[in-house]
Design a protein around this motif. Structure first.
Motif, short mmCIF file in Angstrom:
data_model
loop_
_atom_site.label_atom_id
_atom_site.label_comp_id
_atom_site.label_asym_id
_atom_site.label_seq_id
_atom_site.Cartn_x
_atom_site.Cartn_y
_atom_site.Cartn_z
N LEU A 51 -9.82 46.13 63.77
CA LEU A 51 -11.11 45.52 63.77
C LEU A 51 -11.76 45.71 64.76
N THR A 52 -12.96 46.37 64.62
CA THR A 52 -13.41 46.68 66.11
C THR A 52 -15.07 46.04 65.34
N ASP A 53 -15.36 46.23 64.59
CA ASP A 53 -16.50 45.59 63.98
C ASP A 53 -16.48 44.32 64.00
N THR A 54 -16.80 43.42 64.91
CA THR A 54 -16.79 42.33 64.42
C THR A 54 -18.22 41.10 63.86
N GLN A 55 -19.16 42.16 63.56
CA GLN A 55 -20.10 41.64 63.12
C GLN A 55 -19.80 42.16 61.34
N ASP A 56 -19.06 43.13 60.97
CA ASP A 56 -18.85 42.99 59.37
C ASP A 56 -18.35 42.35 58.59
N LEU A 57 -19.74 42.22 57.96
CA LEU A 57 -19.50 40.48 56.93
C LEU A 57 -18.78 40.83 55.88
N ALA A 74 -11.60 32.04 67.44
CA ALA A 74 -10.39 32.25 67.94
C ALA A 74 -9.87 33.02 69.12
N ILE A 75 -9.72 34.63 68.89
CA ILE A 75 -8.87 35.42 69.10
C ILE A 75 -10.17 36.00 70.00
N SER A 76 -11.14 35.84 70.01
CA SER A 76 -12.14 36.41 71.34
C SER A 76 -13.00 35.50 72.41
N GLY A 77 -12.14 33.68 72.01
CA GLY A 77 -12.46 32.92 73.50
C GLY A 77 -13.18 32.17 73.13
N ARG A 88 -3.23 33.94 65.16
CA ARG A 88 -1.66 34.34 65.57
C ARG A 88 -1.27 35.22 64.67
N TYR A 89 -1.82 35.00 63.58
CA TYR A 89 -1.06 36.38 62.77
C TYR A 89 -1.60 37.35 62.37
N THR A 90 -3.17 37.13 62.97
CA THR A 90 -4.53 38.35 62.37
C THR A 90 -3.84 38.38 64.17
N ALA A 91 -3.75 38.09 65.48
CA ALA A 91 -3.43 38.63 66.33
C ALA A 91 -2.49 39.97 66.23
N PHE A 92 -1.34 39.28 65.48
CA PHE A 92 -0.52 40.21 65.60
C PHE A 92 -0.48 41.54 64.32
N ALA A 93 -1.00 41.05 63.68
CA ALA A 93 -2.57 42.65 62.76
C ALA A 93 -3.31 43.09 63.30
N ILE A 94 -3.76 42.99 64.46
CA ILE A 94 -5.23 43.66 64.87
C ILE A 94 -4.46 44.22 66.79
N GLY A 95 -3.30 43.20 67.09
CA GLY A 95 -2.69 44.21 68.66
C GLY A 95 -3.97 43.30 69.68
N ALA A 96 -4.03 42.20 69.55
CA ALA A 96 -4.45 40.90 70.64
C ALA A 96 -3.36 40.12 71.02
#
Length: 142
Positions: free
Chosen positions: A2-8, A27-30, A44-52
């Motif tokens: 996911l790259t566009d964090t403004q995409d609702l 949370a992921i962006s701090g 953390r699940y999402t971080a695994f999914a997006i490679g964070a």
């Protein structure tokens, strides 16, 4: 990723039904730490999914980190596609708790095929922030 964090319209990978920008992205962006153990687990699940990978390392208890974690996590996130998350139960882990437990099932695909990761994860607060401590893991082939 996911790259566009403004995409609702982009739903959060954690399965909450909320847009990523309002769910796990803060949370992921701090920008805003996870308020509960479940919120940290979802992020953390999402971080695994997006490679964070950096987020995964940062949200692991300091005593459980090792120097090769980032490299191993980077390899794992590149070959694994996470396809669904189900929260089974939570124990404690609320905003006023110091420890918590989250049991979940996370479905994934890898070069070896599909499976479900069933885990009872333990979380604790470290310097006021939730971190992943460890878990009892079972892999269920699908």
């Amino acid at each position: 990723m996911l790259t566009d964090t403004q995409d609702l319209d982009t739903q959060c990978p954690c399965g909450s039904g909320k847009p990523f920008v309002f769910c796990c992205e803060p949370a992921i962006s701090g920008r805003k730490p996870a308020a509960t153990a479940e919120a940290l687990m979802r992020s953390r699940y999402t971080a695994f999914a997006i490679g964070a990978v950096d987020y995964l390392v940062q949200t692991t208890a300091a005593a459980k980190r090792s120097p090769q974690d980032a490299e191993l996590l980077a390899e794992q996130t590149q070959i694994t596609t996470w396809t669904g998350l189900e929260i089974v139960t939570t124990e404690a882990g609320q905003t006023n708790d110091e420890t918590g437990l989250v049991e979940f099932k996370a479905a994934f695909e890898s070069p070896e095929g599909g499976a479900i990761l069933h885990e009872r994860s333990r979380f604790e607060r470290e310097s006021g922030l939730w971190v992943y401590l460890d878990g009892e893991v079972e892999l269920i082939p699908s």
